[in-house]
Design a protein around this motif. Structure first.
Motif, PDB file in Angstrom:
ATOM      1  N   LEU A   8       0.859  -1.192   0.000  1.00 53.76           N
ATOM      2  CA  LEU A   8       0.000   0.000   0.000  1.00 53.76           C
ATOM      3  C   LEU A   8       0.888   1.232   0.000  1.00 53.76           C
ATOM      4  O   LEU A   8       1.883   1.283   0.733  1.00 53.76           O
ATOM      5  N   ARG A   9       0.527   2.206  -0.823  1.00 53.90           N
ATOM      6  CA  ARG A   9       1.253   3.485  -0.840  1.00 53.90           C
ATOM      7  C   ARG A   9       0.236   4.603  -0.760  1.00 53.90           C
ATOM      8  O   ARG A   9      -0.757   4.588  -1.487  1.00 53.90           O
ATOM      9  N   GLN A  10       0.495   5.555   0.098  1.00 55.29           N
ATOM     10  CA  GLN A  10      -0.383   6.728   0.168  1.00 55.29           C
ATOM     11  C   GLN A  10       0.278   7.899  -0.549  1.00 55.29           C
ATOM     12  O   GLN A  10       1.402   8.289  -0.218  1.00 55.29           O
ATOM     13  N   LEU A  11      -0.420   8.439  -1.531  1.00 60.82           N
ATOM     14  CA  LEU A  11       0.103   9.561  -2.311  1.00 60.82           C
ATOM     15  C   LEU A  11      -0.598  10.850  -1.903  1.00 60.82           C
ATOM     16  O   LEU A  11      -1.795  10.851  -1.635  1.00 60.82           O
ATOM     17  N   LYS A  12       0.145  11.926  -1.900  1.00 58.91           N
ATOM     18  CA  LYS A  12      -0.405  13.259  -1.641  1.00 58.91           C
ATOM     19  C   LYS A  12      -0.443  13.992  -2.968  1.00 58.91           C
ATOM     20  O   LYS A  12       0.595  14.228  -3.585  1.00 58.91           O
ATOM     21  N   MET A  13      -1.635  14.347  -3.444  1.00 59.74           N
ATOM     22  CA  MET A  13      -1.750  14.981  -4.762  1.00 59.74           C
ATOM     23  C   MET A  13      -2.680  16.192  -4.721  1.00 59.74           C
ATOM     24  O   MET A  13      -3.902  16.045  -4.653  1.00 59.74           O
ATOM     25  N   PRO A  14      -2.116  17.401  -4.773  1.00 58.59           N
ATOM     26  CA  PRO A  14      -2.968  18.593  -4.796  1.00 58.59           C
ATOM     27  C   PRO A  14      -3.740  18.686  -6.111  1.00 58.59           C
ATOM     28  O   PRO A  14      -3.202  18.392  -7.177  1.00 58.59           O
ATOM     29  N   LEU A  15      -5.021  19.064  -6.016  1.00 58.14           N
ATOM     30  CA  LEU A  15      -5.843  19.257  -7.222  1.00 58.14           C
ATOM     31  C   LEU A  15      -5.492  20.593  -7.875  1.00 58.14           C
ATOM     32  O   LEU A  15      -5.135  21.548  -7.173  1.00 58.14           O
ATOM     33  N   VAL A  16      -5.624  20.689  -9.202  1.00 53.16           N
ATOM     34  CA  VAL A  16      -5.333  21.971  -9.849  1.00 53.16           C
ATOM     35  C   VAL A  16      -6.391  23.010  -9.487  1.00 53.16           C
ATOM     36  O   VAL A  16      -6.139  24.212  -9.523  1.00 53.16           O
ATOM     37  N   HIS A  17      -7.594  22.549  -9.143  1.00 55.07           N
ATOM     38  CA  HIS A  17      -8.660  23.457  -8.713  1.00 55.07           C
ATOM     39  C   HIS A  17      -9.467  22.738  -7.648  1.00 55.07           C
ATOM     40  O   HIS A  17      -9.684  21.532  -7.762  1.00 55.07           O
ATOM     41  N   PHE A  18      -9.898  23.438  -6.605  1.00 56.14           N
ATOM     42  CA  PHE A  18     -10.692  22.752  -5.567  1.00 56.14           C
ATOM     43  C   PHE A  18     -11.954  22.168  -6.188  1.00 56.14           C
ATOM     44  O   PHE A  18     -12.426  22.639  -7.228  1.00 56.14           O
ATOM     45  N   PHE A  19     -12.464  21.121  -5.546  1.00 56.42           N
ATOM     46  CA  PHE A  19     -13.685  20.478  -6.034  1.00 56.42           C
ATOM     47  C   PHE A  19     -14.706  20.505  -4.911  1.00 56.42           C
ATOM     48  O   PHE A  19     -14.492  19.919  -3.851  1.00 56.42           O
ATOM     49  N   GLU A  20     -15.835  21.198  -5.144  1.00 64.69           N
ATOM     50  CA  GLU A  20     -16.840  21.334  -4.077  1.00 64.69           C
ATOM     51  C   GLU A  20     -18.125  20.615  -4.433  1.00 64.69           C
ATOM     52  O   GLU A  20     -18.687  20.785  -5.518  1.00 64.69           O
ATOM     53  N   THR A  21     -18.583  19.773  -3.496  1.00 62.86           N
ATOM     54  CA  THR A  21     -19.880  19.106  -3.605  1.00 62.86           C
ATOM     55  C   THR A  21     -20.760  19.621  -2.466  1.00 62.86           C
ATOM     56  O   THR A  21     -20.303  20.423  -1.641  1.00 62.86           O
ATOM     57  N   SER A  22     -22.000  19.098  -2.403  1.00 65.70           N
ATOM     58  CA  SER A  22     -22.884  19.534  -1.314  1.00 65.70           C
ATOM     59  C   SER A  22     -22.326  19.135   0.048  1.00 65.70           C
ATOM     60  O   SER A  22     -22.707  19.694   1.056  1.00 65.70           O
ATOM     61  N   PHE A  23     -21.379  18.173   0.085  1.00 61.00           N
ATOM     62  CA  PHE A  23     -20.896  17.731   1.404  1.00 61.00           C
ATOM     63  C   PHE A  23     -19.533  18.290   1.803  1.00 61.00           C
ATOM     64  O   PHE A  23     -19.200  18.308   2.965  1.00 61.00           O
ATOM     65  N   SER A  24     -18.691  18.736   0.844  1.00 56.95           N
ATOM     66  CA  SER A  24     -17.402  19.326   1.256  1.00 56.95           C
ATOM     67  C   SER A  24     -16.625  19.881   0.075  1.00 56.95           C
ATOM     68  O   SER A  24     -16.950  19.626  -1.080  1.00 56.95           O
ATOM     69  N   ARG A  25     -15.574  20.613   0.408  1.00 56.81           N
ATOM     70  CA  ARG A  25     -14.663  21.151  -0.601  1.00 56.81           C
ATOM     71  C   ARG A  25     -13.307  20.461  -0.432  1.00 56.81           C
ATOM     72  O   ARG A  25     -12.787  20.373   0.666  1.00 56.81           O
TER      73      ARG A  25
END
Ligand code: OSB
Ligand code: MG
Length: 369
Positions: A8-25
């Motif tokens: 198992l590997r955990q990767l940290k990947m910033p999005l180029v733009h935030f993504f907001e749904t009704s439950f979170s950003r």
């Protein structure tokens, strides 16, 4: 085939733009990549859990523990006749489908490589050479920004636009978008933000001839959706509440929706996704492939899945560059000017892994042997 080791590997990947749904950003993803190793070959999977337990009960931390302590020990050292055995070996783990599904998908990828096949062939897909693509656009800070984004995606050729809605960002915004873009294929995804008490409010959306409204009601509800569907002209598409082929059967029987979005992780992997696809196909319910802001491996698995015959509607699987400055696969996922992804004939999930880059962004590694 015998799996000797799961990494198992955990990767940290910033999005180029935030993504907001009704439950979170979401600004940045924490993605778990699964490597299954057997006789010098590796198969790869991606666990699609979010960073918080808001879409469903899973999140990166829980998925790590379930994959390491419950899924991997039931897989490692076992003799497999076929990748389809993996589902049965972990089915008694209740919930946690994304953790189960990420490992299961890696085993399918491994099997495809052993058999010299692309993954789409291994799962019985290949009904089309190009996947029709839509985009999912999150809630923005202003309607002007949403319009700009839609214009950019249409210019890139995408075949349908999905906009996220929530109370306070719904009927009026959809009206503005529809007025601005009268002829596009448009849909809305509420991610469970409403209840039956909002029926009259949601009914106003009928005016905008949307392709569908995705998961308007509770994440675990089917019965209220059936009641709402009866009152709406617009088709309801189910997402969160369909975690198995059996639940799809029940939803179809109750007429809780007319379309189903299939996500590999949400249903626990390819075996269940294929069963769900088949149930829908037999009932004349079209499906499309949903997304969970995947990195390249998960994205490639979605592309393979979407070559099954009943994936007739444009899905949420789109180009890598919409999410990442740099993806972990080579080449990155790209779309044609017609808004399609051309499937590849290379082995397994069909792309090369950028191991060096993956190493750079790995923040945790653990192996089960
Ligand atoms: O409901 O389809 C959803 C992203 C995260 C969680 C839930 C959903 C989504 C999306 C994005 O809509 C799909 C994508 O672009 O990967
Ligand atoms: Mg959805």
């Amino acid at each position: 085939m015998k799996i000797e080791r799961i990494v198992l590997r955990q990767l940290k990947m910033p999005l180029v733009h935030f993504f907001e749904t009704s439950f979170s950003r979401t600004y940045s993803r924490d993605i778990i990549i699964v490597e299954v190793v057997s006789e010098g070959l590796s198969g790869w999977g991606e666990i699609t859990a979010g960073e918080n337990p808001f879409y469903n009960e899973e999140w990166t931390e829980s998925a790590w523990l379930i994959a390491r302590d419950y899924v991997a020990p039931r897989i490692v050292g076992r003799e497999f006749q076929s990748a389809s055995d993996a589902d049965g070996l972990t089915h008694h783990i209740r919930g946690h489908n994304m953790a189960r599904g990420g490992v299961e998908a890696a085993i399918w990828d491994l099997q495809a490589r052993r058999n010299g096949n692309p993954l789409w062939k291994e799962i019985g897909g290949g009904a089309r050479r190009e996947i029709p693509c839509g985009v999912s656009i999150g809630i923005q800070d202003s309607v002007g920004q949403l319009i700009e984004k839609i214009e950019r995606e249409l210019a890139d050729g995408y075949q349908r636009i999905k906009m996220k809605i929530k109370p306070g960002w719904d009927v009026d915004v959809v009206r503005e978008i529809r007025t601005k873009f009268p002829a596009i294929r448009l849909m809305a995804d509420a991610n469970s933000a409403y209840t039956l008490a909002d029926t009259a409010h949601l009914k106003q959306l009928d005016e905008f001839y949307l392709m569908m409204i995705e998961q308007p009601l509770a994440h675990d509800d089917i019965i209220d959706h059936a009641e709402l569907q009866q009152k709406l002209d617009t088709a309801i598409c189910l997402d969160e509440c369909i975690r198995s082929a059996h639940q799809a059967e029940q939803a179809i029987r109750l007429k809780a929706g007319r379309i189903i979005n299939i996500k590999l992780g949400r249903v626990g992997g390819f075996s269940e996704a294929i069963r769900l696809h088949n149930v829908c196909q037999a009932s004349g319910i079209p499906v499309w492939c949903g997304g969970m802001l995947e990195a390249g491996i998960g994205r490639a698995h979605n592309i393979a899945l979407a070559t099954l015959p009943n994936f007739t509607l444009p899905g949420d699987v789109s180009a890598s560059k919409r999410y990442w400055k740099r993806d972990i696969i080579l080449p990155e996922v790209e779309t044609t000017s017609q808004g399609t992804i051309v499937i590849r004939d290379e082995l397994g999930f069909g792309y090369e892994l950028d191991h060096d880059f993956m190493k750079q962004i790995t923040i945790r590694t653990e192996a089960v042997s």
